[in-house]
Design an enzyme around this catalytic site. Structure first.
Site, short mmCIF file in Angstrom:
data_model
loop_
_atom_site.label_atom_id
_atom_site.label_comp_id
_atom_site.label_asym_id
_atom_site.label_seq_id
_atom_site.Cartn_x
_atom_site.Cartn_y
_atom_site.Cartn_z
N PRO A 2 0.73 -1.17 0.06
CA PRO A 2 0.11 -0.25 0.00
C PRO A 2 0.96 1.21 0.10
O PRO A 2 2.07 1.23 0.23
CB PRO A 2 -0.78 -0.08 1.49
N GLU A 3 0.37 2.27 -0.31
CA GLU A 3 1.06 3.63 -0.34
C GLU A 3 0.81 4.35 0.99
O GLU A 3 -0.48 3.81 1.67
CB GLU A 3 0.62 4.38 -1.36
N LYS A 51 3.76 2.91 6.70
CA LYS A 51 2.45 2.25 6.47
C LYS A 51 2.04 1.04 7.40
O LYS A 51 1.38 0.09 7.35
CB LYS A 51 3.15 1.35 5.41
N ARG A 269 9.34 -3.78 -8.23
CA ARG A 269 10.64 -3.88 -8.85
C ARG A 269 10.02 -3.11 -10.14
O ARG A 269 10.90 -2.61 -11.01
CB ARG A 269 10.94 -5.29 -9.21
#
Ligand SMILES: [Zn+2]
Length: 287
Positions: A2-3, A51, A269
């Site tokens: 998540p951001e 987070k 990635r």
């Protein structure tokens, strides 16, 4: 992953539903805490730290010795996790077998599904679970200079890797990593040592996250006054993130996707960038 803004919103929603409420029951569906029962405990607050989610509780005064009457439920959403709030006894929108924590109050049920981390620690020991984090972009104690210092300590690391390292600064996921690099004209694979305008780049990430704390589709396309115009239907919500092969919104060159090693999760990635707006730095003359 998540951001940080998602976790911030989850904390705000849980805080609104639970703060000041006494738990009627708790149900921890992980072996280590399966027998823990926090019925009678009161939720003081729910906060985000990067987070990570911290639910701070206070024990019933008549039953809990003062030195251990503060506990924190620490959770991390990782890839699939989510907390949802329901009216008491409300029907869950996720399969029951994915529930990891069920907290019931007279006002609401809070259910954590597929949580990547779920543990209960003494509030006094919170540092053991979040003390490694760098400055929190959405925290009241945000410290830009400290974040820059931590990133600069490893000058050869690609900036895109350094931004995801939560020990440097806490809250950035892949979306804000890619978008902040685009807005700064920095290739995400460029070594930290080549990024002259690092404070500006970090500040881009912070401004973008703050613009997305209110409900609505996430977007990084803001106008000059910081208003998120990328929420308009039909308009791209991001400059480069997941826009591979589509034209750069600034120069029209097709956006590229690349892979950056050393990233945390596999999804992280992937990097997205405009090869014209974000050139990889040329080797300096003396190297
Ligand atoms: Zn471009």
């Amino acid at each position: 992953m998540p951001e940080g803004d998602s976790v911030w919103r989850a904390a705000a929603q849980l805080h609104a539903a639970l703060a000041g409420q006494q738990l009627l029951s708790s149900d921890f569906r992980v072996p280590r805490f399966a027998t823990l029962q926090l019925g009678g405990w009161t939720v003081n607050e729910v906060v985000a730290r990067g987070k990570h989610l911290l639910m701070r509780l206070q024990g019933p005064a008549d039953r809990t010795p003062a030195e251990q009457d503060r506990l924190t439920i620490h959770s991390h959403l990782k890839m699939e996790g989510t907390w949802q709030v329901y009216p008491p006894g409300g029907r869950w929108r996720k399969p029951g077998f994915t529930a990891r924590c069920v907290l019931r109050t007279a006002a609401a049920d809070a259910v954590g599904f597929s949580l990547g981390i779920l543990e209960v620690v003494r509030t006094a020991d919170e540092d053991s679970v979040v003390g490694h984090l760098g400055p929190d972009l959405l925290g009241s104690d945000w410290d830009l200079a400290e974040a820059e210092l931590r990133i600069r300590a490893a000058p050869d690391v690609p900036i895109g890797v350094a931004l995801l390292d939560q020990r440097n600064l806490a809250g950035i996921g892949n979306i804000y990593r890619c978008e902040a690099c685009f807005l700064s004209g920095v290739h995400p694979a460029a070594p930290v040592s080549t990024v002259a305008e690092l404070p500006a780049l970090i500040t881009h990430a912070k401004v973008l996250m703050e613009a997305n704390l209110s409900p609505g589709r996430r977007t990084t396309v803001l106008n000059a006054r910081g208003v998120p115009v990328g929420r308009t239907p039909g308009r791209p919500g991001y400059w480069v993130y997941r826009r591979e092969h589509q034209p750069c919104l600034r120069c029209g060159t097709p956006v590229r996707r690349g892979v950056l090693a050393n990233g945390a999760g596999s999804e992280e990635r992937d990097i997205y960038y405009c090869p014209v707006c974000q050139p990889f730095p040329a080797a300096s003359a003396d190297s």
